[in-house]
Design a protein around this motif. Structure first.
Motif, PDB file in Angstrom:
ATOM      1  N   ASN A 105       0.820  -1.220   0.000  1.00  0.00           N
ATOM      2  CA  ASN A 105       0.000   0.000   0.000  1.00  0.00           C
ATOM      3  C   ASN A 105       0.853   1.269   0.000  1.00  0.00           C
ATOM      4  N   ALA A 106       2.144   1.135  -0.294  1.00  0.00           N
ATOM      5  CA  ALA A 106       3.051   2.285  -0.329  1.00  0.00           C
ATOM      6  C   ALA A 106       3.418   2.596  -1.776  1.00  0.00           C
ATOM      7  N   CYS A 107       3.052   3.787  -2.244  1.00  0.00           N
ATOM      8  CA  CYS A 107       3.244   4.162  -3.651  1.00  0.00           C
ATOM      9  C   CYS A 107       4.180   5.358  -3.754  1.00  0.00           C
ATOM     10  N   ARG A 108       5.125   5.284  -4.717  1.00  0.00           N
ATOM     11  CA  ARG A 108       6.167   6.312  -4.811  1.00  0.00           C
ATOM     12  C   ARG A 108       6.115   7.075  -6.129  1.00  0.00           C
ATOM     13  N   PHE A 109       6.424   8.360  -6.019  1.00  0.00           N
ATOM     14  CA  PHE A 109       6.641   9.230  -7.173  1.00  0.00           C
ATOM     15  C   PHE A 109       8.041   9.810  -6.997  1.00  0.00           C
ATOM     16  N   VAL A 110       8.917   9.621  -7.985  1.00  0.00           N
ATOM     17  CA  VAL A 110      10.319   9.974  -7.799  1.00  0.00           C
ATOM     18  C   VAL A 110      10.820  10.958  -8.852  1.00  0.00           C
ATOM     19  N   HIS A 111      11.938  11.596  -8.514  1.00  0.00           N
ATOM     20  CA  HIS A 111      12.621  12.489  -9.439  1.00  0.00           C
ATOM     21  C   HIS A 111      13.626  11.695 -10.267  1.00  0.00           C
ATOM     22  N   THR A 112      13.696  11.985 -11.552  1.00  0.00           N
ATOM     23  CA  THR A 112      14.681  11.334 -12.410  1.00  0.00           C
ATOM     24  C   THR A 112      15.671  12.319 -13.006  1.00  0.00           C
ATOM     25  N   SER A 113      15.426  13.613 -12.867  1.00  0.00           N
ATOM     26  CA  SER A 113      16.284  14.598 -13.515  1.00  0.00           C
ATOM     27  C   SER A 113      16.852  15.644 -12.565  1.00  0.00           C
ATOM     28  N   VAL A 114      16.475  15.594 -11.293  1.00  0.00           N
ATOM     29  CA  VAL A 114      17.001  16.547 -10.320  1.00  0.00           C
ATOM     30  C   VAL A 114      17.413  15.807  -9.056  1.00  0.00           C
ATOM     31  N   ARG A 115      18.218  16.456  -8.255  1.00  0.00           N
ATOM     32  CA  ARG A 115      18.715  15.884  -7.001  1.00  0.00           C
ATOM     33  C   ARG A 115      18.051  16.573  -5.824  1.00  0.00           C
ATOM     34  N   VAL A 116      17.420  15.812  -4.948  1.00  0.00           N
ATOM     35  CA  VAL A 116      16.810  16.360  -3.742  1.00  0.00           C
ATOM     36  C   VAL A 116      17.415  15.641  -2.532  1.00  0.00           C
ATOM     37  N   PRO A 117      17.361  16.250  -1.348  1.00  0.00           N
ATOM     38  CA  PRO A 117      17.943  15.610  -0.168  1.00  0.00           C
ATOM     39  C   PRO A 117      17.222  14.325   0.218  1.00  0.00           C
ATOM     40  N   GLY A 118      17.974  13.406   0.816  1.00  0.00           N
ATOM     41  CA  GLY A 118      17.387  12.192   1.374  1.00  0.00           C
ATOM     42  C   GLY A 118      17.241  11.058   0.384  1.00  0.00           C
ATOM     43  N   GLY A 119      17.084   9.858   0.923  1.00  0.00           N
ATOM     44  CA  GLY A 119      16.963   8.664   0.097  1.00  0.00           C
ATOM     45  C   GLY A 119      15.569   8.409  -0.425  1.00  0.00           C
ATOM     46  N   LEU A 120      14.586   9.162   0.066  1.00  0.00           N
ATOM     47  CA  LEU A 120      13.213   8.977  -0.410  1.00  0.00           C
ATOM     48  C   LEU A 120      13.084   9.404  -1.872  1.00  0.00           C
ATOM     49  N   ASP A 121      13.798  10.464  -2.237  1.00  0.00           N
ATOM     50  CA  ASP A 121      13.887  10.937  -3.623  1.00  0.00           C
ATOM     51  C   ASP A 121      12.540  11.327  -4.217  1.00  0.00           C
ATOM     52  N   GLY A 122      11.695  11.966  -3.415  1.00  0.00           N
ATOM     53  CA  GLY A 122      10.404  12.390  -3.940  1.00  0.00           C
ATOM     54  C   GLY A 122       9.304  12.245  -2.924  1.00  0.00           C
ATOM     55  N   ILE A 123       8.230  11.569  -3.325  1.00  0.00           N
ATOM     56  CA  ILE A 123       7.023  11.467  -2.494  1.00  0.00           C
ATOM     57  C   ILE A 123       6.603  10.014  -2.331  1.00  0.00           C
ATOM     58  N   LEU A 124       6.262   9.641  -1.110  1.00  0.00           N
ATOM     59  CA  LEU A 124       5.762   8.303  -0.796  1.00  0.00           C
ATOM     60  C   LEU A 124       4.396   8.442  -0.161  1.00  0.00           C
ATOM     61  N   MET A 125       3.393   7.790  -0.749  1.00  0.00           N
ATOM     62  CA  MET A 125       2.029   7.850  -0.224  1.00  0.00           C
ATOM     63  C   MET A 125       1.643   6.494   0.360  1.00  0.00           C
ATOM     64  N   ILE A 126       1.083   6.524   1.558  1.00  0.00           N
ATOM     65  CA  ILE A 126       0.573   5.312   2.206  1.00  0.00           C
ATOM     66  C   ILE A 126      -0.944   5.303   2.036  1.00  0.00           C
ATOM     67  N   VAL A 127      -1.452   4.257   1.387  1.00  0.00           N
ATOM     68  CA  VAL A 127      -2.877   4.176   1.051  1.00  0.00           C
ATOM     69  C   VAL A 127      -3.574   3.171   1.960  1.00  0.00           C
ATOM     70  N   SER A 128      -4.715   3.572   2.482  1.00  0.00           N
ATOM     71  CA  SER A 128      -5.544   2.674   3.274  1.00  0.00           C
ATOM     72  C   SER A 128      -6.965   2.761   2.748  1.00  0.00           C
ATOM     73  N   GLY A 129      -7.451   1.677   2.160  1.00  0.00           N
ATOM     74  CA  GLY A 129      -8.782   1.685   1.576  1.00  0.00           C
ATOM     75  C   GLY A 129      -8.849   2.616   0.386  1.00  0.00           C
ATOM     76  N   ALA A 130      -9.731   3.596   0.443  1.00  0.00           N
ATOM     77  CA  ALA A 130      -9.935   4.518  -0.674  1.00  0.00           C
ATOM     78  C   ALA A 130      -9.246   5.865  -0.457  1.00  0.00           C
ATOM     79  N   LYS A 131      -8.340   5.951   0.538  1.00  0.00           N
ATOM     80  CA  LYS A 131      -7.695   7.228   0.817  1.00  0.00           C
ATOM     81  C   LYS A 131      -6.198   7.080   1.089  1.00  0.00           C
ATOM     82  N   VAL A 132      -5.471   8.124   0.756  1.00  0.00           N
ATOM     83  CA  VAL A 132      -4.077   8.241   1.178  1.00  0.00           C
ATOM     84  C   VAL A 132      -4.110   8.773   2.603  1.00  0.00           C
ATOM     85  N   THR A 133      -3.537   8.020   3.522  1.00  0.00           N
ATOM     86  CA  THR A 133      -3.611   8.403   4.935  1.00  0.00           C
ATOM     87  C   THR A 133      -2.320   9.030   5.453  1.00  0.00           C
ATOM     88  N   LYS A 134      -1.232   8.879   4.697  1.00  0.00           N
ATOM     89  CA  LYS A 134       0.048   9.420   5.146  1.00  0.00           C
ATOM     90  C   LYS A 134       0.898   9.750   3.930  1.00  0.00           C
TER      91      LYS A 134
END
Length: 232
Positions: A105-134
């Motif tokens: 239930n963890a979905c990621r959107f990442v950068h491929t052309s720029v450098r941002v801090p941290g190993g997450l490299d973008g946005i991580l959404m935690i989905v529960s049922g029909a909503k993103v909860t985190k």
């Protein structure tokens, strides 16, 4: 352990520090409004419906992502909690340009052309049922101490994703090898001081010290790149 001793030991510990390649740092993104769309739309992956008629996590995550690109908070609130919407709409960098799929239930959107801090490299959404909860996201912190404290707090809470918001995967892996014990030794933050190629931000405890080695700048943001330890 005294702060003076730790600062003196920082030079020795600095040999364990990890340096972000200059070629990558040169590509660091300028801060942008969250409403800006990426250069190209996230790759669309085939999605399967979840059990019991609930939308698959990828479907929910993409709906929120598209609402964010349109700066449409009303649409975003239909597929995410208030906290998730608030976090996403505060994203300090331009939008990630690739959908990296979902793991459970963890979905990621990442950068491929720029450098941002941290190993997450973008946005991580935690989905529960029909909503993103985190929502977890790459952070833009403007002081070395803020980066060190963010990572320590993530470790204290046992939240690896939060740690990856501001630290490399190497640093997070090193720190999380040991579980934080609230009943164990007490950690005392000693501030940050200059070391070769960056800053050393030590936490002292009885019998030794932990050094968070921080790299970056105020303009591009700071991140913890490695961690080392020193015993008394």
């Amino acid at each position: 352990m005294s702060a003076r001793w730790l600062r003196g030991a920082a030079a020795t510990a600095a040999t364990a520090a990890f340096l972000v390649p200059a070629s990558l740092l040169a590509a660091a993104p300028a801060l942008a409004h969250t409403a800006h769309a990426p250069a190209h739309a996230p790759a669309q992956a085939p999605v399967r419906a979840a059990a019991h008629g609930t939308a698959a996590p990828a479907v929910v995550a993409k709906k929120l992502f598209r609402a964010w690109l349109r700066a449409d908070r009303h649409a975003a609130s239909r597929v995410a909690t208030a906290g998730a919407v608030s976090t996403l709409f505060a994203y300090p960098f331009r939008a990630p340009d690739e959908f990296a799929g979902c793991s459970g239930n963890a979905c990621r959107f990442v950068h491929t052309s720029v450098r941002v801090p941290g190993g997450l490299d973008g946005i991580l959404m935690i989905v529960s049922g029909a909503k993103v909860t985190k929502v977890y996201e790459s952070r833009h912190l403007v002081t070395p101490s803020a980066a060190a404290k963010h990572l320590f707090d993530a470790w204290r809470k046992g939240d690896r994703n939060r740690g990856l918001e501001i630290a490399t995967t190497t640093a997070v892996k090193t720190l999380f090898r040991t579980k934080y014990d609230p009943k164990g030794v007490k950690y005392f933050f000693q501030g940050c001081s200059s070391e070769p190629k960056g800053y050393g931000c030590p936490y002292s405890y009885e019998g030794g010290g932990m050094f968070m080695h921080v790299r970056g700048s105020k303009s591009r943001g700071y991140e913890v790149t490695s961690i080392s330890y020193i015993a008394d």
